[in-house]
Design an enzyme around this catalytic site. Sequence first.
Site, PDB file in Angstrom:
ATOM      1  N   TYR A 103      10.222   8.083  16.072  1.00 30.02           N
ATOM      2  CA  TYR A 103      10.248   7.973  14.612  1.00 30.02           C
ATOM      3  C   TYR A 103      11.413   8.769  14.022  1.00 30.02           C
ATOM      4  CZ  TYR A 103       8.323   7.893   9.839  1.00 30.02           C
ATOM      5  OH  TYR A 103       8.134   7.710   8.491  1.00 30.02           O
ATOM      6  N   SER A 104      11.618   9.993  14.541  1.00 29.63           N
ATOM      7  CA  SER A 104      12.722  10.818  14.055  1.00 29.63           C
ATOM      8  C   SER A 104      14.065  10.142  14.322  1.00 29.63           C
ATOM      9  CB  SER A 104      12.685  12.196  14.720  1.00 29.63           C
ATOM     10  OG  SER A 104      11.512  12.902  14.363  1.00 29.63           O
ATOM     11  N   ARG A 110       0.837  -1.202   0.000  1.00 30.28           N
ATOM     12  CA  ARG A 110       0.000   0.000   0.000  1.00 30.28           C
ATOM     13  C   ARG A 110       0.871   1.251   0.000  1.00 30.28           C
ATOM     14  NH1 ARG A 110      -2.778  -0.801   5.823  1.00 30.28           N
ATOM     15  NH2 ARG A 110      -2.909  -2.916   4.985  1.00 30.28           N
ATOM     16  N   ASN A 137      11.406   0.089   2.288  1.00 33.81           N
ATOM     17  CA  ASN A 137      10.319   1.045   2.426  1.00 33.81           C
ATOM     18  C   ASN A 137       9.468   0.831   3.678  1.00 33.81           C
ATOM     19  OD1 ASN A 137       8.113   2.965   1.363  1.00 33.81           O
ATOM     20  ND2 ASN A 137       7.036   1.000   1.522  1.00 33.81           N
ATOM     21  N   SER A 169      14.649   6.915  14.592  1.00 33.23           N
ATOM     22  CA  SER A 169      14.810   5.760  13.708  1.00 33.23           C
ATOM     23  C   SER A 169      15.157   6.190  12.285  1.00 33.23           C
ATOM     24  CB  SER A 169      13.536   4.915  13.706  1.00 33.23           C
ATOM     25  OG  SER A 169      12.458   5.577  13.051  1.00 33.23           O
ATOM     26  N   LYS A 170      14.538   7.260  11.818  1.00 29.35           N
ATOM     27  CA  LYS A 170      14.757   7.702  10.442  1.00 29.35           C
ATOM     28  C   LYS A 170      16.082   8.438  10.286  1.00 29.35           C
ATOM     29  CE  LYS A 170      11.072   6.040   8.491  1.00 29.35           C
ATOM     30  NZ  LYS A 170      11.164   5.011   7.433  1.00 29.35           N
ATOM     31  N   SER A 178      12.807  10.049   6.179  1.00 26.16           N
ATOM     32  CA  SER A 178      11.647  10.937   6.302  1.00 26.16           C
ATOM     33  C   SER A 178      12.144  12.336   6.612  1.00 26.16           C
ATOM     34  CB  SER A 178      10.731  10.457   7.439  1.00 26.16           C
ATOM     35  OG  SER A 178       9.784  11.445   7.789  1.00 26.16           O
ATOM     36  N   ASP A 203       7.998 -10.453   9.049  1.00 23.08           N
ATOM     37  CA  ASP A 203       8.006  -9.276   9.907  1.00 23.08           C
ATOM     38  C   ASP A 203       9.423  -8.721   9.919  1.00 23.08           C
ATOM     39  OD1 ASP A 203       8.031  -7.412  11.951  1.00 23.08           O
ATOM     40  OD2 ASP A 203       6.977  -8.678  13.394  1.00 23.08           O
TER      41      ASP A 203
END
Length: 244
Positions: A156-157, A14, A90, A159-160, A143, A63
């Site tokens: 999230y920041s 998706r 991705n 990790s990215k 990101s 996973d």
Amino acid sequence: MSLNKTVLITGASRGIGSAIAYKLAADGYDLALHCRSSVDELKALADSLQKEFNTKSHLLRFDISNRSQTKEVLEEYLLENGAPYGVVCNAGVTADNAFPAMLADEWDSVLDTNLGSFYNVLHPLVMPMVSARKPGRIITMSSVSGVMGNRGQVNYSASKAGIIGATKALALELAKRNITVNCVAPGLIETDMVSQEIAEAALKGVPAQRMGKPEEVAATVSFLMSEGAAYITRQVISVNGGMI
């Protein structure tokens, strides 16, 4: 027309992953399409690509945060199909929360999935790609949050941002092997991961004053995957409408 080259795309069922699959299929690549649980959506995607572009697709389910499972599935794939020409990392998750309220599980799950999967997915694939003695492409997905940070997304920041560092380091190791390693950093993109509330607030910081389309991210991946991008490596390309 098939290029006789296969690209593996994680999180292909998706959003941005699906758009990348469509674009690379249109470019003539065969695909190895991955999902964690959206098997029906992945099968529908593969059927659509076969009908529209005569694309050969191999479906993979695992996973990405599970190291042993990922290794087992990818090693089986390699045994049957050999090393892919390209890999697009991705797949990822979010678990947004203000840092003082962030639960340990929210931190761990995002880091384990987004950053941990860099190792889990690429480690089984890199040496087979090197041993093939052919040009190759690795594209990771960061990101805008990893480039400039974002409130409510400390996990999230982190990790990215980690993905950017890992991508640049791996690019150095593989450059002389003719395998490029680059990172795409999308900004505010129209996907089901972005709520209307978040979009309205974030648009104030987008000079283009609109959300991006998954197809615009896919076009960047398509270029980096091409032969024309053979001298581009260790780069972070932002697709974010002018955000700094």
